[in-house]
Design a protein around this motif. Structure first.
Motif, short mmCIF file in Angstrom:
data_model
loop_
_atom_site.label_atom_id
_atom_site.label_comp_id
_atom_site.label_asym_id
_atom_site.label_seq_id
_atom_site.Cartn_x
_atom_site.Cartn_y
_atom_site.Cartn_z
N GLY A 64 0.84 -1.18 0.00
CA GLY A 64 0.00 0.00 0.00
C GLY A 64 0.88 1.24 0.00
N TYR A 65 0.29 2.37 0.12
CA TYR A 65 1.03 3.64 0.11
C TYR A 65 0.69 4.42 1.37
CZ TYR A 65 2.23 2.72 -4.73
OH TYR A 65 2.73 2.15 -5.87
N GLN A 66 1.71 5.08 1.89
CA GLN A 66 1.50 5.92 3.07
C GLN A 66 2.37 7.16 2.96
OE1 GLN A 66 2.69 3.90 6.64
NE2 GLN A 66 4.87 4.21 6.28
N GLU A 67 1.96 8.17 3.67
CA GLU A 67 2.71 9.42 3.70
C GLU A 67 3.45 9.55 5.02
OE1 GLU A 67 0.00 12.57 3.04
OE2 GLU A 67 -0.21 12.19 0.87
N ARG A 68 4.64 10.09 4.94
CA ARG A 68 5.41 10.32 6.17
C ARG A 68 6.29 11.55 5.98
NH1 ARG A 68 10.78 8.39 6.43
NH2 ARG A 68 11.48 7.31 4.55
N GLN A 69 6.67 12.09 7.13
CA GLN A 69 7.51 13.28 7.14
C GLN A 69 8.98 12.86 7.15
OE1 GLN A 69 6.53 16.59 7.22
NE2 GLN A 69 4.41 15.93 6.91
N VAL A 70 9.77 13.46 6.29
CA VAL A 70 11.21 13.21 6.26
C VAL A 70 11.94 14.53 6.51
CG1 VAL A 70 11.05 11.21 4.73
CG2 VAL A 70 11.30 13.49 3.74
N ILE A 71 13.08 14.43 7.11
CA ILE A 71 13.88 15.62 7.44
C ILE A 71 14.74 15.97 6.24
CG2 ILE A 71 15.67 16.54 8.93
CD1 ILE A 71 14.61 14.76 11.15
N VAL A 72 14.52 17.13 5.69
CA VAL A 72 15.33 17.62 4.59
C VAL A 72 16.61 18.24 5.13
CG1 VAL A 72 15.41 19.21 2.62
CG2 VAL A 72 13.28 18.02 3.18
N GLU A 73 16.45 18.99 6.21
CA GLU A 73 17.62 19.63 6.84
C GLU A 73 17.43 19.52 8.35
OE1 GLU A 73 19.90 23.97 6.95
OE2 GLU A 73 18.32 23.58 5.46
N ALA A 189 14.34 22.03 12.38
CA ALA A 189 14.57 21.19 11.21
C ALA A 189 13.58 21.53 10.10
CB ALA A 189 14.44 19.72 11.59
N VAL A 190 13.99 21.29 8.87
CA VAL A 190 13.14 21.50 7.70
C VAL A 190 12.67 20.12 7.24
CG1 VAL A 190 13.00 22.37 5.34
CG2 VAL A 190 14.40 23.56 7.05
N THR A 191 11.35 19.91 7.16
CA THR A 191 10.81 18.61 6.77
C THR A 191 9.91 18.75 5.55
OG1 THR A 191 8.90 18.87 8.24
CG2 THR A 191 10.85 17.83 9.17
#
Length: 239
Positions: A64-73, A189-191
């Motif tokens: 399936g597909y899910q959304e999540r937050q990732v840290i860009v900076e 942090a930038v996400t």
């Protein structure tokens, strides 16, 4: 087998009995051979056609597909420094501190003369000529004096402590008015949100048992074996 043996023995005796009859004697008993064929029957029984077995089935994974937050900076801490502040001031500084010095003066000597007895008064004897005669007279000899120089302390030596005052100078100095200051500032942090494919249900292997399979089968079985024997017969005018 015992029955067959008894029949055979009986048949033997019958043969022996028949022979005299053939020879013209009287028959006591007569027998004829008997053949009994084997007897068979059809039976129905349950037989194993296929034994029980276990099979393994692979069930594929489900995605399936899910959304999540990732840290860009990532978050970080920034340190800010406010430099120290200095001023130039005029200061009176000690070049040489005050000190105590031990002083002393030697004694002063002088010479004095004093009269001393060189030879004390005494009584002695001396020869004299009195009226033309030389006589030994007892005489008094006065003391004899002289001058002797003697060193004496005119002024005794002394010691004292003398204080030498401190010596100052005027100098220009750079002094700290306000020390340096450090401040820590946190930058968050930038996400960002990403959509990714994930495993909802992992692949698995399921064991399934297939039961044994049976069937009805008919077969012929022997119920009685083939046999041979004798049976007694009654013949007219014979036995």
């Amino acid at each position: 087998m015992r029955i067959v043996a008894s029949v055979l023995s009986l048949s033997g005796s019958c043969l022996l009995a028949v022979q005299p009859a053939l020879a013209g004697g009287r028959s006591l008993a007569c027998y004829e051979p008997v053949h009994r064929p084997a007897e068979y029957a059809t039976v129905e029984e349950t037989v194993l056609v296929e034994p029980q077995r276990v099979v393994h089935e692979t069930i594929p994974a489900q995605y399936g597909y899910q959304e999540r937050q990732v840290i860009v900076e990532p978050a970080r801490v920034v340190e800010e420094v406010i430099p120290a502040r200095y001023e130039t001031v005029v200061q009176r500084v000690i070049v040489e501190p005050a000190r105590h010095v031990q002083r002393s003066s030697p004694p002063v000597y002088g010479k004095v003369f004093e009269t001393v007895i060189v030879e004390p008064a005494r009584t002695g004897w001396e020869w004299r000529v009195v009226n033309g005669h030389r006589v030994l007279c007892k005489v008094h000899i006065p003391a004899r004096y002289g001058q002797v120089a003697k060193t004496v302390i005119v002024e005794p030596g002394r010691s004292w402590t003398e204080t030498v005052p401190a010596r100052y100078e005027t100098r220009h100095a750079r002094v700290l008015v306000e020390p340096a200051q450090r401040f820590a500032r946190t930058i968050p942090a930038v996400t960002r949100t990403i959509r990714e494919k994930v495993v909802v249900s992992p692949e698995r292997v399921v064991a399934r048992t297939i039961p044994a399979r049976y069937a009805k089968e008919r077969r012929i079985v022997k119920e009685r074996d083939e046999s041979y024997g004798w049976r007694q017969v009654h013949l007219r005018n014979s036995c």
